[in-house]
Design an enzyme around this catalytic site. Structure first.
Site, PDB file in Angstrom:
ATOM      1  N   LYS A  81      -8.586   5.368  12.382  1.00 27.09           N
ATOM      2  CA  LYS A  81      -7.614   4.269  12.286  1.00 27.09           C
ATOM      3  C   LYS A  81      -6.322   4.583  13.045  1.00 27.09           C
ATOM      4  O   LYS A  81      -5.527   3.691  13.309  1.00 27.09           O
ATOM      5  CB  LYS A  81      -7.321   3.906  10.831  1.00 27.09           C
ATOM      6  CG  LYS A  81      -6.548   4.929  10.046  1.00 27.09           C
ATOM      7  CD  LYS A  81      -6.224   4.385   8.651  1.00 27.09           C
ATOM      8  CE  LYS A  81      -5.395   5.373   7.864  1.00 27.09           C
ATOM      9  NZ  LYS A  81      -5.014   4.853   6.546  1.00 27.09           N
ATOM     10  N   ASP A  82      -6.110   5.871  13.410  1.00 26.46           N
ATOM     11  CA  ASP A  82      -4.918   6.246  14.183  1.00 26.46           C
ATOM     12  C   ASP A  82      -5.128   6.132  15.691  1.00 26.46           C
ATOM     13  O   ASP A  82      -4.181   6.301  16.457  1.00 26.46           O
ATOM     14  CB  ASP A  82      -4.503   7.697  13.875  1.00 26.46           C
ATOM     15  CG  ASP A  82      -4.041   7.885  12.439  1.00 26.46           C
ATOM     16  OD1 ASP A  82      -3.575   6.899  11.836  1.00 26.46           O
ATOM     17  OD2 ASP A  82      -4.139   9.012  11.932  1.00 26.46           O
ATOM     18  N   ARG A 129       0.149  -3.953   6.949  1.00 26.78           N
ATOM     19  CA  ARG A 129      -1.112  -4.548   6.493  1.00 26.78           C
ATOM     20  C   ARG A 129      -1.195  -4.555   4.974  1.00 26.78           C
ATOM     21  O   ARG A 129      -1.562  -5.567   4.355  1.00 26.78           O
ATOM     22  CB  ARG A 129      -2.285  -3.728   7.077  1.00 26.78           C
ATOM     23  CG  ARG A 129      -3.635  -4.045   6.476  1.00 26.78           C
ATOM     24  CD  ARG A 129      -4.696  -3.035   6.924  1.00 26.78           C
ATOM     25  NE  ARG A 129      -4.418  -1.678   6.462  1.00 26.78           N
ATOM     26  CZ  ARG A 129      -4.701  -1.215   5.251  1.00 26.78           C
ATOM     27  NH1 ARG A 129      -5.261  -2.009   4.347  1.00 26.78           N
ATOM     28  NH2 ARG A 129      -4.429   0.033   4.920  1.00 26.78           N
ATOM     29  N   ARG A 130      -0.859  -3.416   4.364  1.00 30.85           N
ATOM     30  CA  ARG A 130      -0.907  -3.347   2.899  1.00 30.85           C
ATOM     31  C   ARG A 130       0.159  -4.242   2.280  1.00 30.85           C
ATOM     32  O   ARG A 130      -0.109  -4.934   1.297  1.00 30.85           O
ATOM     33  CB  ARG A 130      -0.725  -1.899   2.440  1.00 30.85           C
ATOM     34  CG  ARG A 130      -1.933  -1.013   2.725  1.00 30.85           C
ATOM     35  CD  ARG A 130      -1.652   0.453   2.424  1.00 30.85           C
ATOM     36  NE  ARG A 130      -2.830   1.279   2.647  1.00 30.85           N
ATOM     37  CZ  ARG A 130      -2.791   2.533   3.065  1.00 30.85           C
ATOM     38  NH1 ARG A 130      -1.632   3.117   3.319  1.00 30.85           N
ATOM     39  NH2 ARG A 130      -3.907   3.231   3.242  1.00 30.85           N
ATOM     40  N   ARG A 151       7.114   7.062   4.222  1.00 36.49           N
ATOM     41  CA  ARG A 151       6.339   7.888   5.141  1.00 36.49           C
ATOM     42  C   ARG A 151       6.083   9.219   4.473  1.00 36.49           C
ATOM     43  O   ARG A 151       6.512   9.473   3.368  1.00 36.49           O
ATOM     44  CB  ARG A 151       7.109   8.103   6.442  1.00 36.49           C
ATOM     45  CG  ARG A 151       6.947   6.980   7.437  1.00 36.49           C
ATOM     46  CD  ARG A 151       7.008   7.487   8.853  1.00 36.49           C
ATOM     47  NE  ARG A 151       5.951   8.460   9.121  1.00 36.49           N
ATOM     48  CZ  ARG A 151       5.939   9.261  10.165  1.00 36.49           C
ATOM     49  NH1 ARG A 151       6.932   9.244  11.025  1.00 36.49           N
ATOM     50  NH2 ARG A 151       4.946  10.099  10.345  1.00 36.49           N
ATOM     51  N   ARG A 157       4.253  11.336  -0.737  1.00 35.97           N
ATOM     52  CA  ARG A 157       4.157   9.951  -1.210  1.00 35.97           C
ATOM     53  C   ARG A 157       3.932   9.892  -2.720  1.00 35.97           C
ATOM     54  O   ARG A 157       4.567   9.113  -3.421  1.00 35.97           O
ATOM     55  CB  ARG A 157       3.037   9.230  -0.458  1.00 35.97           C
ATOM     56  CG  ARG A 157       3.340   9.077   1.021  1.00 35.97           C
ATOM     57  CD  ARG A 157       2.236   8.349   1.747  1.00 35.97           C
ATOM     58  NE  ARG A 157       2.414   8.451   3.190  1.00 35.97           N
ATOM     59  CZ  ARG A 157       2.029   7.532   4.063  1.00 35.97           C
ATOM     60  NH1 ARG A 157       1.453   6.434   3.638  1.00 35.97           N
ATOM     61  NH2 ARG A 157       2.226   7.706   5.353  1.00 35.97           N
ATOM     62  N   CYS A 244      -2.196  -0.336  15.759  1.00 38.97           N
ATOM     63  CA  CYS A 244      -2.604   0.057  14.405  1.00 38.97           C
ATOM     64  C   CYS A 244      -1.446  -0.026  13.416  1.00 38.97           C
ATOM     65  O   CYS A 244      -1.614   0.267  12.247  1.00 38.97           O
ATOM     66  CB  CYS A 244      -3.249   1.435  14.396  1.00 38.97           C
ATOM     67  SG  CYS A 244      -2.213   2.759  14.981  1.00 38.97           S
TER      68      CYS A 244
END
Length: 319
Positions: A81-82, A129-130, A151, A157, A244
């Site tokens: 996904k990166d 997106r989230r 981040r 996190r 992305c």
């Protein structure tokens, strides 16, 4: 093949080291050669800016590809996904191994699920997106959440929840699985609620296209169903001309009748980050047999999404 050690380029984060270590073990098994990890610091690792600000796409991949180009490493492992959707001709994604759980998960205080979060709960995520999908889901159910951009690595996190700064954070299930921290999860978010990032949960093993022996050896680790699924997802992302860090979710899943794989379903979503509007569509068809067919699958759904107004929800479109 010689028994000289293969050099695997990896980012230095705990997650990258864990997933690269798992790949290294499998490459040892198929090649019979030792594999050593070469740690590479990327701009995405050192910058404290939010991913959307530093361009998102490619910030973790560029340094690994530079090391490949310069001959410092023989192959590299990326979180798919990166990776930017445009593939440089000099490199090849020799293997896309079996994908882990693509879902997003919630890590919340007091073991809460998303449904149990109080109204106005502070939920941390660095992903537009989230944010778009969580806000839209909350709105649809007469609730509000306050999404806070964050981040940092997995521990950082989760630390925001532990120290009380946030009620919850949203992370990828695959990352937590690879570092052995799935027991932190308080809720697995259904893909009907939050579609993952294109390629989420999949790894990409990349090497020089000119190294035919290595390409062939690494191909032993490739999973054809993972490849057609993520190819369709990334084709959708590319056709939307989105990076992305754009608020795009996509998931292709293979639908089986007993043991026989019959069809593939591709779902895509684009949303305004405040959740005020979403374009969400899906398509189902025969499982693509080639990468070209998988690419067409994604492109067609993207065209339908653009016709429904998806472009206006993505902010600045890449030129």
């Amino acid at each position: 093949m010689t028994d000289k050690a293969l050099r695997l380029g990896t980012r230095r984060s705990k997650l990258a080291m864990a997933q690269s270590g798992q790949v290294a073990e499998r490459v040892r098994q198929v090649t019979g050669r030792p594999v050593e990890l070469v740690e590479i610091t990327t701009y995405g690792d050192t910058s404290r800016e939010h991913l959307a600000q530093i361009g998102g796409t490619g910030v973790f991949a560029t340094a690994l590809r530079d090391a490949l180009r310069d001959g410092e490493v023989d192959f590299a492992v990326h979180s798919l996904k990166d990776l930017p959707t445009a593939q440089p001709e000099e490199f090849v994604l020799a293997a896309l191994p079996v994908r882990e759980d693509p879902r997003d998960v919630l890590v919340a205080r007091d073991g809460l699920t998303f449904a149990e979060l109080p109204d106005g709960a502070r939920v941390g995520t660095g992903s537009p997106r989230r944010m778009a999908q969580l806000n839209a889901y909350a709105r649809a159910h007469g609730r509000t959440v306050e999404t806070a951009p964050i981040r940092g690595n997995i521990e950082t996190r989760i630390g925001y929840v532990r120290d009380g700064r946030l009620d919850a954070v949203v992370l990828a299930a695959a990352g937590l699985s690879r570092v052995g921290m799935l027991d932190e999860v308080t809720d697995f978010l259904s893909v009907d609620m939050v579609l993952p990032a294109p390629g989420q949960g999949a790894l990409a093993i990349e090497c020089a296209a000119s190294d035919a022996d290595l390409v062939a050896a690494l191909a032993e680790l490739d999973d054809p169903f993972t490849r057609v699924a993520v190819t369709a997802e990334r084709s959708l992302l590319a056709a939307l001309e989105a990076g992305c860090s754009a608020p795009v979710g996509a998931l292709a899943d293979v639908l089986a009748d007993g043991q026989i794989v019959k069809e593939m379903r591709l779902r895509g979503v684009v949303g305004a980050t405040d959740g005020s509007s979403l374009v969400q569509l899906s398509t189902t068809g025969p499982v693509p047999r080639t990468e070209d067919q998988a690419t067409a699958f994604g492109r067609e759904l993207a065209a339908e999404m653009l016709a429904k107004g998806a472009a206006g929800l993505m902010g600045e479109r890449a030129l």
